[in-house]
Design a protein around this motif. Structure first.
Motif, short mmCIF file in Angstrom:
data_model
loop_
_atom_site.label_atom_id
_atom_site.label_comp_id
_atom_site.label_asym_id
_atom_site.label_seq_id
_atom_site.Cartn_x
_atom_site.Cartn_y
_atom_site.Cartn_z
N ASN A 110 0.97 -1.19 0.01
CA ASN A 110 0.05 0.03 -0.15
C ASN A 110 0.99 1.35 -0.10
N SER A 111 0.52 2.15 -0.74
CA SER A 111 1.27 3.50 -0.69
C SER A 111 0.44 4.76 -0.49
N LEU A 112 0.96 5.87 -0.13
CA LEU A 112 0.62 7.20 0.04
C LEU A 112 1.61 7.74 -0.75
N TYR A 113 0.94 9.05 -1.34
CA TYR A 113 1.55 9.76 -2.08
C TYR A 113 1.42 11.38 -1.87
N HIS B 60 14.47 3.89 4.94
CA HIS B 60 13.62 2.47 5.12
C HIS B 60 13.36 2.72 6.50
N LEU B 61 12.31 3.07 7.02
CA LEU B 61 11.63 3.26 8.33
C LEU B 61 11.08 1.93 8.89
N PRO B 62 10.96 1.88 10.13
CA PRO B 62 10.32 0.68 10.59
C PRO B 62 9.02 0.42 10.13
N GLY B 63 8.57 -0.56 9.24
CA GLY B 63 7.29 -0.77 8.79
C GLY B 63 6.93 0.09 7.55
N ALA B 64 7.87 0.63 6.88
CA ALA B 64 7.47 1.55 5.73
C ALA B 64 8.60 2.13 5.04
N ASP B 65 8.71 2.13 3.74
CA ASP B 65 9.93 2.99 2.95
C ASP B 65 9.32 4.21 2.45
N LEU B 66 10.13 5.24 2.49
CA LEU B 66 9.74 6.49 2.22
C LEU B 66 10.65 6.95 0.80
N GLY B 67 10.11 7.22 -0.06
CA GLY B 67 10.71 7.64 -1.32
C GLY B 67 10.78 9.15 -1.39
N LEU B 68 11.58 9.93 -1.81
CA LEU B 68 11.60 11.33 -1.73
C LEU B 68 12.29 11.85 -3.15
N LEU B 69 11.62 12.69 -3.94
CA LEU B 69 12.24 13.30 -5.20
C LEU B 69 12.19 14.67 -5.06
N GLN C 260 11.86 18.16 -6.81
CA GLN C 260 11.69 18.79 -8.18
C GLN C 260 11.87 20.26 -8.03
N PRO C 261 11.90 21.12 -9.06
CA PRO C 261 12.24 22.49 -8.92
C PRO C 261 11.18 23.11 -8.11
N ASP C 262 9.85 22.77 -8.15
CA ASP C 262 8.82 23.41 -7.48
C ASP C 262 8.07 22.61 -6.36
N ALA C 263 8.63 21.48 -6.17
CA ALA C 263 8.06 20.45 -5.22
C ALA C 263 8.67 19.34 -4.58
N LEU C 264 8.46 18.97 -3.67
CA LEU C 264 8.96 17.69 -3.19
C LEU C 264 7.97 16.60 -3.04
N VAL C 265 8.32 15.49 -3.87
CA VAL C 265 7.32 14.49 -3.85
C VAL C 265 7.89 13.23 -3.27
N MET C 266 6.73 12.92 -2.28
CA MET C 266 7.14 11.79 -1.46
C MET C 266 6.02 10.68 -1.54
N THR C 267 6.67 9.18 -1.55
CA THR C 267 5.86 8.24 -1.52
C THR C 267 6.34 7.26 -0.38
N LEU C 268 5.30 7.03 0.44
CA LEU C 268 5.44 6.25 1.36
C LEU C 268 4.76 5.01 1.33
N VAL D 298 -0.45 17.17 1.71
CA VAL D 298 -1.84 16.33 1.73
C VAL D 298 -1.28 14.90 1.07
N TRP D 299 -1.53 13.82 1.94
CA TRP D 299 -1.29 12.46 1.17
C TRP D 299 -2.63 11.96 0.66
N SER D 300 -2.17 11.33 -0.60
CA SER D 300 -3.47 10.46 -1.09
C SER D 300 -2.80 9.09 -1.34
N GLY D 301 -4.01 8.17 -1.47
CA GLY D 301 -3.49 6.78 -1.82
C GLY D 301 -3.30 6.52 -3.18
N THR D 302 -2.14 5.79 -3.70
CA THR D 302 -1.75 5.48 -4.91
C THR D 302 -0.88 4.23 -5.05
#
Length: 101
Positions: free
Chosen positions: A2-5, A40-49, A51-59, A90-94
């Protein structure tokens, strides 16, 4: 899995990515550069990207409870580092949209 974005508008995405990764580097397995990070958090992985105008996060986690709890942890840390600006986190499921490994 499962992921949040979240796509957080900011001109300081690279700075915040590096602060988050350096902060957690002493406790967790972390890889990062100026544009990509993985924590690599306990129980989840956090991906970070950065961009010039935003931080994109996937958990990503197999457990929805961990996603919700750790999403709040990430929010709190990012907000603390970005105290000079108000971020709309604002997290959304994806499906996983980013892999920084």
């Amino acid at each position: 899995m499962n992921s949040l974005y979240a796509r957080v508008a900011t001109e300081h995405a690279s700075r915040y990515l590096q602060q988050l990764c350096k902060h957690w580097n002493h406790r967790f397995d972390v890889t990062f550069d100026a544009d990509h990070g993985t924590v690599h958090l306990p129980g989840a992985d956090l991906g970070l990207l950065a961009q010039p105008d935003a931080l994109v996060m996937t958990l990503s986690s197999p457990d929805d409870t961990d996603l919700i709890r750790l999403g709040g942890v990430v929010d709190a840390h990012l907000s603390r580092f970005a105290f000079r600006e108000t971020l709309a986190i604002v997290w959304s499921g994806t499906e996983a949209v980013h892999s920084a490994s």
